[in-house]
Design a protein around this motif. Structure first.
Motif, PDB file in Angstrom:
ATOM      1  N   ILE A  38     -10.463 -18.735   8.444  1.00  0.00           N
ATOM      2  CA  ILE A  38      -9.035 -19.265   9.048  1.00  0.00           C
ATOM      3  C   ILE A  38      -7.874 -18.418   8.107  1.00  0.00           C
ATOM      4  O   ILE A  38      -8.055 -17.857   7.160  1.00  0.00           O
ATOM      5  CB  ILE A  38      -8.876 -20.546   8.367  1.00  0.00           C
ATOM      6  CG1 ILE A  38      -8.664 -21.081   6.893  1.00  0.00           C
ATOM      7  CG2 ILE A  38     -10.020 -21.707   9.162  1.00  0.00           C
ATOM      8  CD1 ILE A  38      -8.149 -22.308   6.565  1.00  0.00           C
ATOM      9  N   LEU A  39      -6.891 -18.570   8.716  1.00  0.00           N
ATOM     10  CA  LEU A  39      -5.755 -17.585   8.317  1.00  0.00           C
ATOM     11  C   LEU A  39      -4.604 -18.635   7.864  1.00  0.00           C
ATOM     12  O   LEU A  39      -4.214 -19.455   8.790  1.00  0.00           O
ATOM     13  CB  LEU A  39      -5.206 -16.804   9.308  1.00  0.00           C
ATOM     14  CG  LEU A  39      -3.903 -16.072   9.039  1.00  0.00           C
ATOM     15  CD1 LEU A  39      -4.236 -14.942   7.935  1.00  0.00           C
ATOM     16  CD2 LEU A  39      -3.431 -15.300  10.176  1.00  0.00           C
ATOM     17  N   GLU A  47       6.059 -10.907  10.128  1.00  0.00           N
ATOM     18  CA  GLU A  47       5.310  -9.591  10.533  1.00  0.00           C
ATOM     19  C   GLU A  47       3.997  -9.454  10.078  1.00  0.00           C
ATOM     20  O   GLU A  47       3.003  -9.220  10.758  1.00  0.00           O
ATOM     21  CB  GLU A  47       6.224  -8.487  10.061  1.00  0.00           C
ATOM     22  CG  GLU A  47       5.825  -6.959  10.607  1.00  0.00           C
ATOM     23  CD  GLU A  47       6.285  -5.958  10.121  1.00  0.00           C
ATOM     24  OE1 GLU A  47       5.965  -4.827   9.727  1.00  0.00           O
ATOM     25  OE2 GLU A  47       7.679  -5.905   9.928  1.00  0.00           O
ATOM     26  N   GLY A  48       3.685  -9.862   8.715  1.00  0.00           N
ATOM     27  CA  GLY A  48       2.383  -9.824   8.269  1.00  0.00           C
ATOM     28  C   GLY A  48       1.615 -10.886   8.826  1.00  0.00           C
ATOM     29  O   GLY A  48       0.496 -10.450   8.985  1.00  0.00           O
ATOM     30  N   ILE A  49       2.022 -12.030   9.429  1.00  0.00           N
ATOM     31  CA  ILE A  49       1.231 -12.981  10.027  1.00  0.00           C
ATOM     32  C   ILE A  49       0.720 -12.490  11.247  1.00  0.00           C
ATOM     33  O   ILE A  49      -0.567 -12.649  11.543  1.00  0.00           O
ATOM     34  CB  ILE A  49       1.719 -14.286   9.975  1.00  0.00           C
ATOM     35  CG1 ILE A  49       2.362 -15.051   8.785  1.00  0.00           C
ATOM     36  CG2 ILE A  49       1.355 -15.211  10.969  1.00  0.00           C
ATOM     37  CD1 ILE A  49       3.159 -16.412   8.691  1.00  0.00           C
ATOM     38  N   LYS A  74      -3.528 -10.352  14.669  1.00  0.00           N
ATOM     39  CA  LYS A  74      -4.148  -9.331  15.581  1.00  0.00           C
ATOM     40  C   LYS A  74      -5.444  -8.397  14.896  1.00  0.00           C
ATOM     41  O   LYS A  74      -6.396  -8.117  15.781  1.00  0.00           O
ATOM     42  CB  LYS A  74      -3.181  -8.250  15.843  1.00  0.00           C
ATOM     43  CG  LYS A  74      -1.888  -9.118  16.799  1.00  0.00           C
ATOM     44  CD  LYS A  74      -0.653  -8.044  16.921  1.00  0.00           C
ATOM     45  CE  LYS A  74       0.373  -8.589  17.659  1.00  0.00           C
ATOM     46  NZ  LYS A  74       1.651  -7.615  17.691  1.00  0.00           N
ATOM     47  N   LYS A  75      -5.274  -8.185  13.495  1.00  0.00           N
ATOM     48  CA  LYS A  75      -6.350  -7.790  13.161  1.00  0.00           C
ATOM     49  C   LYS A  75      -7.752  -8.491  12.837  1.00  0.00           C
ATOM     50  O   LYS A  75      -8.900  -7.904  13.046  1.00  0.00           O
ATOM     51  CB  LYS A  75      -5.952  -7.326  11.518  1.00  0.00           C
ATOM     52  CG  LYS A  75      -6.933  -6.362  10.709  1.00  0.00           C
ATOM     53  CD  LYS A  75      -6.373  -5.952   9.473  1.00  0.00           C
ATOM     54  CE  LYS A  75      -7.325  -5.343   8.613  1.00  0.00           C
ATOM     55  NZ  LYS A  75      -6.835  -4.850   7.411  1.00  0.00           N
ATOM     56  N   TYR A  76      -7.703  -9.662  12.554  1.00  0.00           N
ATOM     57  CA  TYR A  76      -8.625 -10.373  12.144  1.00  0.00           C
ATOM     58  C   TYR A  76      -9.174 -11.313  13.021  1.00  0.00           C
ATOM     59  O   TYR A  76     -10.335 -11.914  13.292  1.00  0.00           O
ATOM     60  CB  TYR A  76      -8.390 -11.444  10.876  1.00  0.00           C
ATOM     61  CG  TYR A  76      -8.440 -10.618   9.552  1.00  0.00           C
ATOM     62  CD1 TYR A  76      -9.243  -9.730   9.082  1.00  0.00           C
ATOM     63  CD2 TYR A  76      -7.028 -10.321   8.897  1.00  0.00           C
ATOM     64  CE1 TYR A  76      -8.983  -9.015   7.788  1.00  0.00           C
ATOM     65  CE2 TYR A  76      -6.734  -9.635   7.911  1.00  0.00           C
ATOM     66  CZ  TYR A  76      -7.657  -8.888   7.174  1.00  0.00           C
ATOM     67  OH  TYR A  76      -7.473  -8.141   6.315  1.00  0.00           O
ATOM     68  N   GLN A  77      -8.258 -11.580  14.083  1.00  0.00           N
ATOM     69  CA  GLN A  77      -8.620 -12.815  15.149  1.00  0.00           C
ATOM     70  C   GLN A  77      -9.315 -14.078  14.565  1.00  0.00           C
ATOM     71  O   GLN A  77     -10.417 -14.278  14.816  1.00  0.00           O
ATOM     72  CB  GLN A  77      -9.320 -12.342  16.103  1.00  0.00           C
ATOM     73  CG  GLN A  77      -8.421 -11.285  17.241  1.00  0.00           C
ATOM     74  CD  GLN A  77      -7.123 -12.171  17.738  1.00  0.00           C
ATOM     75  OE1 GLN A  77      -7.372 -13.315  17.804  1.00  0.00           O
ATOM     76  NE2 GLN A  77      -6.202 -11.256  18.172  1.00  0.00           N
ATOM     77  N   GLU A 121       5.333 -18.990  19.139  1.00  0.00           N
ATOM     78  CA  GLU A 121       4.733 -18.457  20.569  1.00  0.00           C
ATOM     79  C   GLU A 121       4.259 -17.166  20.601  1.00  0.00           C
ATOM     80  O   GLU A 121       3.458 -16.764  21.236  1.00  0.00           O
ATOM     81  CB  GLU A 121       5.969 -18.651  21.554  1.00  0.00           C
ATOM     82  CG  GLU A 121       5.465 -18.560  23.027  1.00  0.00           C
ATOM     83  CD  GLU A 121       6.338 -18.948  23.971  1.00  0.00           C
ATOM     84  OE1 GLU A 121       6.028 -18.986  25.317  1.00  0.00           O
ATOM     85  OE2 GLU A 121       7.552 -19.221  23.876  1.00  0.00           O
ATOM     86  N   GLU A 122       4.761 -16.312  19.716  1.00  0.00           N
ATOM     87  CA  GLU A 122       4.511 -14.847  19.574  1.00  0.00           C
ATOM     88  C   GLU A 122       3.011 -14.821  19.027  1.00  0.00           C
ATOM     89  O   GLU A 122       2.171 -14.196  19.415  1.00  0.00           O
ATOM     90  CB  GLU A 122       5.187 -14.124  18.482  1.00  0.00           C
ATOM     91  CG  GLU A 122       6.658 -13.601  19.007  1.00  0.00           C
ATOM     92  CD  GLU A 122       7.359 -12.913  18.204  1.00  0.00           C
ATOM     93  OE1 GLU A 122       6.955 -11.905  17.901  1.00  0.00           O
ATOM     94  OE2 GLU A 122       8.370 -13.079  17.727  1.00  0.00           O
ATOM     95  N   VAL A 123       2.520 -15.715  18.083  1.00  0.00           N
ATOM     96  CA  VAL A 123       1.398 -16.090  17.610  1.00  0.00           C
ATOM     97  C   VAL A 123       0.443 -16.517  18.495  1.00  0.00           C
ATOM     98  O   VAL A 123      -0.727 -16.007  18.422  1.00  0.00           O
ATOM     99  CB  VAL A 123       1.435 -16.915  16.317  1.00  0.00           C
ATOM    100  CG1 VAL A 123       0.203 -17.218  15.576  1.00  0.00           C
ATOM    101  CG2 VAL A 123       2.202 -16.252  15.115  1.00  0.00           C
ATOM    102  N   LEU A 124       0.946 -17.456  19.401  1.00  0.00           N
ATOM    103  CA  LEU A 124      -0.054 -17.904  20.258  1.00  0.00           C
ATOM    104  C   LEU A 124      -0.398 -16.704  21.245  1.00  0.00           C
ATOM    105  O   LEU A 124      -1.673 -16.814  21.563  1.00  0.00           O
ATOM    106  CB  LEU A 124       0.759 -18.968  20.990  1.00  0.00           C
ATOM    107  CG  LEU A 124       0.880 -20.404  20.254  1.00  0.00           C
ATOM    108  CD1 LEU A 124       1.746 -21.351  20.790  1.00  0.00           C
ATOM    109  CD2 LEU A 124      -0.563 -21.213  20.223  1.00  0.00           C
ATOM    110  N   LYS A 125       0.449 -16.070  21.371  1.00  0.00           N
ATOM    111  CA  LYS A 125       0.153 -14.915  22.591  1.00  0.00           C
ATOM    112  C   LYS A 125      -0.733 -13.893  21.840  1.00  0.00           C
ATOM    113  O   LYS A 125      -1.523 -13.276  22.481  1.00  0.00           O
ATOM    114  CB  LYS A 125       1.545 -14.045  23.040  1.00  0.00           C
ATOM    115  CG  LYS A 125       2.242 -15.055  23.766  1.00  0.00           C
ATOM    116  CD  LYS A 125       3.498 -14.110  24.019  1.00  0.00           C
ATOM    117  CE  LYS A 125       4.490 -14.987  25.013  1.00  0.00           C
ATOM    118  NZ  LYS A 125       5.805 -14.250  25.148  1.00  0.00           N
TER     119      LYS A 125
END
Length: 356
Positions: A105-106, A140-142, A147-150, A173-177
């Motif tokens: 989990i992130l 930006e870090g989130i 993207k890196k760890y999914q 919404e950016e995170v969801l995408k």
């Protein structure tokens, strides 16, 4: 007891500890000071409803009436909602439904402990993205970490506990995408923020799960009523591990009545927000103290010195705040629930005196 009897993931587990309370003014748990039963029309409706109450009968397994009331409040369909004993139980159900041992989990940090604790008990691993200076989330870090760890589950507490920081719905919404898996947004304090919820995005993003509660702005912490909203397939999946009668019949009776009286209750919310702003403005004036902007019913405060002395001085005034001891993420910090003006003034007096 033999330690080998225990499941491996909890052998060294430190549970979430709630210390006994002796103080008169308890402002360490972000509870609402307002008793909804002081609304005469609400109390009358409850008394009338009690005439139909049958405690000998099991509650409705899916809390049908409450789901309908929450659907009307949130704009979701009843089948997109599942209810339980507060937000803590809903976090447990969500993680228990989707996390396998070894999953990730992130979380952003600092944040509410129960996400990491819940994952740890299941043998999952937590990836953390530290806040920027001033306890602003590292957007930006989130995004980069997603993207890196999914991760199997990405957690966003919004507004955040304990910092009070709010992220815009456009960022979520950016995170969801960017996420191939679940994005879990904890909106327990959103009624205080009075900003854009991500609930409407559920229809657009089947990987979105939103947590809400009646514990905070609605003043039902003792009734334990939390709920998740998500795509129907996610709700049905969580229902596989939900206890058959997890939410008691009295809460199922009382909570819909409270929701019908939300206009009166949310006027008190407005008063709390005004008092939060006043308290913030007064704390800012005290030298040796840093207070952070908040969109919730609490404020995060840090001091340069006399950390324990201030906590003890508050206890001597019969005031209990949340203190962070030996915390690398929150050094010399307190989380203070906004309450009535007289209690807040007594708290201010302590800070002024100790830091003068």
């Amino acid at each position: 007891m033999k330690t080998e009897w225990l499941r491996n993931t909890i052998k060294d587990f430190e549970p979430y500890y709630v210390a006994p309370i002796a103080e008169k003014y308890v402002i360490n748990a972000n509870e609402n000071y307002f008793n909804v039963l002081s609304i005469p029309s609400l109390k009358k409706k409850l008394v009338e409803a009690l005439d139909t109450f049958k405690p000998q009968i099991y509650p409705k397994p899916m809390a049908d009436d409450l789901r309908k009331a929450l659907a009307e409040y949130t704009g979701q369909a009843p089948e997109n909602i599942i209810c339980g004993n507060g937000g803590d139980e809903m976090i447990t159900y969500l993680l228990g439904t989707f996390l396998n041992p070894g999953d990730t989990i992130l979380v952003h940090t600092p944040t509410f402990d129960m996400y990491e604790l819940g994952a740890e008990t299941l043998g999952a691993r937590t990836i953390k993205v530290r806040d920027l200076a001033g306890y602003r989330r590292d957007k930006e870090g989130i995004l980069e970490a997603v993207k890196k760890y999914q991760p199997k589950v990405t957690v966003i507490c919004n507004p955040n506990n304990p910092t009070g920081d709010l992220l815009p719905a456009s960022f979520i919404e950016e995170v969801l995408k960017a996420a191939d898996n679940l994005v879990f947004v904890d909106e327990a304090y959103m009624e205080f923020a009075q900003k854009e919820s991500v609930l409407p995005l559920i229809k657009k993003y089947p990987n979105l799960v939103v947590l809400r509660t009646l514990s905070k702005a609605f003043g039902l912490a003792g009734m334990r009523c939390g709920y998740l909203a998500a795509d129907k397939e996610i709700i049905d999946a969580i229902g596989k591990i939900k206890a058959p009668y997890n939410l008691n019949a009295f809460t199922q009776l009382f909570a819909p009545i409270v929701l019908k009286h939300r206009e009166e209750i949310l006027r008190v919310r407005d008063d709390i927000v005004k008092e939060r702003n006043r308290l913030f403005d007064e704390l800012v004036k005290i030298p040796g103290l840093t207070v952070y902007p908040s969109c919730t019913n609490f404020l995060l405060v840090q001091v340069e010195s006399k950390h324990e002395e201030i906590f003890k001085a508050l206890k001597a005034k019969d005031i209990l705040v949340k203190i962070y001891r030996n915390s690398g993420e929150l050094p010399n910090a307190y989380r203070i629930t906004v309450t009535t003006r007289d209690v807040d003034d007594a708290l201010l007096e302590v800070f002024r005196k100790e830091l003068s």
